[in-house]
Structures are given as C-alpha cells and as structure tokens.
Design an enzyme around this catalytic site. Structure first.
Site, PDB file in Angstrom:
ATOM      1  N   ASN A   1       0.849  -1.184   0.000  1.00 51.07           N
ATOM      2  CA  ASN A   1       0.000   0.000   0.000  1.00 51.07           C
ATOM      3  C   ASN A   1       0.882   1.230   0.000  1.00 51.07           C
ATOM      4  OD1 ASN A   1      -3.046  -0.101   0.603  1.00 51.07           O
ATOM      5  ND2 ASN A   1      -2.164  -1.859   1.664  1.00 51.07           N
ATOM      6  N   ARG A   2       0.499   2.243  -0.740  1.00 46.42           N
ATOM      7  CA  ARG A   2       1.286   3.465  -0.773  1.00 46.42           C
ATOM      8  C   ARG A   2       0.983   4.306   0.463  1.00 46.42           C
ATOM      9  NH1 ARG A   2      -0.585   6.609  -5.267  1.00 46.42           N
ATOM     10  NH2 ARG A   2       1.170   7.967  -4.913  1.00 46.42           N
TER      11      ARG A   2
END
Lengths: 231, 231
Positions: free
Chosen positions: B39-40
């Site tokens: 996930n960013r």
C-alpha cells in the site's frame, strides 16, 4: 568537511573518466492508485555502488526506483527517479547510450498487472476473492546486453532464494548465459537476508561462468569489490 | 534540548492518563520471499498522531507497518513493528484490550495472496502470464468496533479516490455505518495526493455521519486536530 577531504585524498581515482549507470531500489507495479506489487529492496547496495563509483572519479547516473535511502546528487552523481519497471527500462536505456558501464542492481518486477484500475478497488464490490492477471515485463538486462555498445560492460544482479552455494552458482551461471551480461553479482536472499540490511555477501561470475570475485561485509565494502572489477 | 523543553511547557497535557493505540504505515502481503503486494502509505500521518498524543500526555502504543519514517520510542511511546495485515490485526487487538482509544491510521491490505511461495517465483518457469488468487483479509476496524470495551473510542481512516467532497462524504458515511467506528477520518487520495507527502487534508465524520472536524495542513497540524476530538 575534514573527514570527507581526507577520504577524497586517499580514495584512488581509478574510475576517472568512466561513465557509469547504476540502477538501484525496487520497482513497483500499480494495481490501482493505492496498491502495488513491490520488491523487497531498500536500494542500499545499488546506492553504495553509485556513491563509491563517483568517489573514485566516475561520472555516475543513478536510476533509483522507490529508494528508501537517498543519495545527495552532485556534479558526479546524477539521480533519476522512477517507479515502475517500464519507467526504469526507459531511463536506463536512455542513460546507457552514453555509458561505459551499466550496473543493474535494482530489483525489477518480472510481472505487472495486465490492467491498472483507475480508482481504488473496493472490497465490498469485489467479494471474497480477487483474481489478478499479471503479464511479463521486458527483460531489461538482456535488452541492455543485446544493445551493448563496443567495449561497454554490463553487470547484472541475481538475488536467489536457494539453500547453498552450489545451487546459487548453478542458477547464476545459467542466468548469465541466458542474459548475455559480462558479470553477474549473485546473492542469496531469504525472508531476512540481503534486503534492507546493512551487510551483504556476494559471488561474482563472468560470462564464462567463472568466479571472479567474492565479498562479504558492509554494502559499502561489497560495492568497492564490485567496482574493482571495472578498473 | 531547549526547544523541546519549551514545547513541553506550552503543549497542554490534555491527554494525560489516556492509553492510545495508533496504527500507521501500510501492510505488505508477501507473494514469495522477495515480492509483496503493498500500500502506498509512508506512515507519516499515523506517526504524527502517535507522537502528538504522547506529547499531550497520553501513553501510546504505535503499531507500525513497514514505516518509512521512524519514531523514537520513549516511556510514553511504545513501538511494535509488523508487516502483514494479519500481524497488524494481532498486534492492534492485543494492544486494544488495555486502551481507551484506538486510531487505525494504517493502510491495510484488503486482500492477500491465497498462498505464499516458499521460494522466489521464477519467470522462466512461469511463462508469459501469472494468475494470482487473492483472498480477503479480516476487517480489522469492524472487528475492533465490535469488540469495543465500555467507553473505548475507535477511530478509522478512509482513503478514497473520488473526485469531489460530496462523493467522499457519501462513501465515508456508508463506511462508518458499516464498520461501527466512532469517528472516520476521510481523505481523498490519488496518484500524487495524500501518500508520502508532508501535508494532508481531511474531513472527520462521527457515527451519525455528521462532520465534526475538517483540517488541512502539515500532517502534524492535522494530527493535532484529530487528537482534539479525543480530549
């Protein structure tokens, strides 16, 4: 400062005039705007090679993929930031056209999602499972080796999850034959080894499959041993 | 030092005695020893909440998932490092048993690979495409809300890729109703917004769907506004 000045005096400028491209970090392939498939690579080993080469007089282009650590750019160290494998391929191919040496230390995603969702994938819409189709990325190392300029040296990396030295060497010899690189730097990685650590242990083979270097230690000292092959 | 001492004097200890659990960062779900779905999220917003809460007198447990930035642990700030969603669930559930407030700022992977390859997946063996089956992860926020202790406050986060404020609010109101949390912090994210930046812009809704706070600015100032809801 004084330490840097002293180091600058004692570091041999044995790569003076060489133009070296180094890739570092790990590429990320987006699934949607917030999710991606990544590689466990901090970029420390590649960064140590880039910084070490510049200190030894080379003009360095560092192509950095999602680096967790950062290099201070200077006249001798240019930094290009990329994220995906296709972006890395474009940047390293462009830089390689003017380079004497290309060191592909980045961990490159072999596959990318066939399609990228323009908005966040919602789990309440998706249900209990999600099927992803991944497609193969281009083989950047083989592409660089195939397009090699006269006298250009291509150095690849292979991070393998095998148990012993002979298996690692067998995989490495098969890989360098397939890719057509001049040197392949092999290291064994696992759930806890090689990535995001401060030290590393490598074996370098040449295109004939012979071992030309072995090194263990900090990523800086390992970088120095790899750079010794280019002098 | 002097600046810290001065800040300590002027920071109101309005969370003194509160036990607060904060999750931060983004979980990673391994495909094999070197690849993962991520996930960013840099963890900066969650970290700012944890540090801000400790400065205001709370006893904080920070559950950090692959943080790119690091908190200095102290007597008032305990740090637990996790990587996957299941690890984060175990850590936050354990810490929540003794907490007055749980703030779920981490970006949690909704899905994980059905199986994890014990060795690196080799592209020469796989061929041109790779099919991945992902399975749903547990809904940690809903789980925490369902197991809520008397008087415990549960704060969720929703990062949405929508174009406008009304869409964001509609998604947020549906989400808090579904999850059963006390507050939901909404922010709009895109390819370049919200993640890994120094600033943020949020709207907070309560369990009735009413807007109880809005803030824009540095992640530190946004954190302070979120913490104001807990005093």
């Amino acid at each position: 400062d004084i330490v840097e000045a002293a180091l600058a005096v004692v570091t041999p400028k044995d790569l003076l005039g060489r133009r070296i491209v180094v890739t570092a970090g790990g590429t990320r392939e987006p699934l949607d705007p917030v999710r991606y498939i990544g590689n466990r690579s901090s970029g420390k080993q590649g960064l140590a090679i880039a910084v070490g080469a510049a200190a030894r007089g080379a003009t360095v282009t560092l192509v950095g993929a999602n680096l967790e650590v950062h290099a201070a750019a200077s006249d001798d160290l240019h930094v290009v930031h990329v994220s995906t494998t296709l972006e890395l391929e474009a940047a390293v191919t462009a830089a390689a056209a003017e380079a004497d040496v290309v060191v592909m230390a980045a961990a490159v995603a072999d596959y990318r999602p066939e399609s990228v969702a323009p908005a966040k994938i919602k789990k309440d819409v998706q249900g209990d499972t999600l099927q992803l189709t991944l497609v193969k990325n281009p083989d950047i190392l083989a592409g660089l080796a195939g397009a090699r300029r006269d006298g250009q040296v291509i150095v690849g990396f292979a991070a393998e999850t095998v148990d012993d030295r002979e298996q690692l060497l067998a995989l490495g010899r098969a890989k360098i034959a397939r890719k057509g690189a001049d040197y392949l730097v092999l290291n064994r990685v696992g759930w806890t080894e090689g990535f995001a650590t401060e030290s590393n242990s490598i074996i370098v083979v040449n295109s004939a499959g012979d071992i030309v270097s072995e090194a263990s230690g900090t990523k800086t000292s390992v970088a120095a041993r790899i750079l010794d092959l280019l002098t």
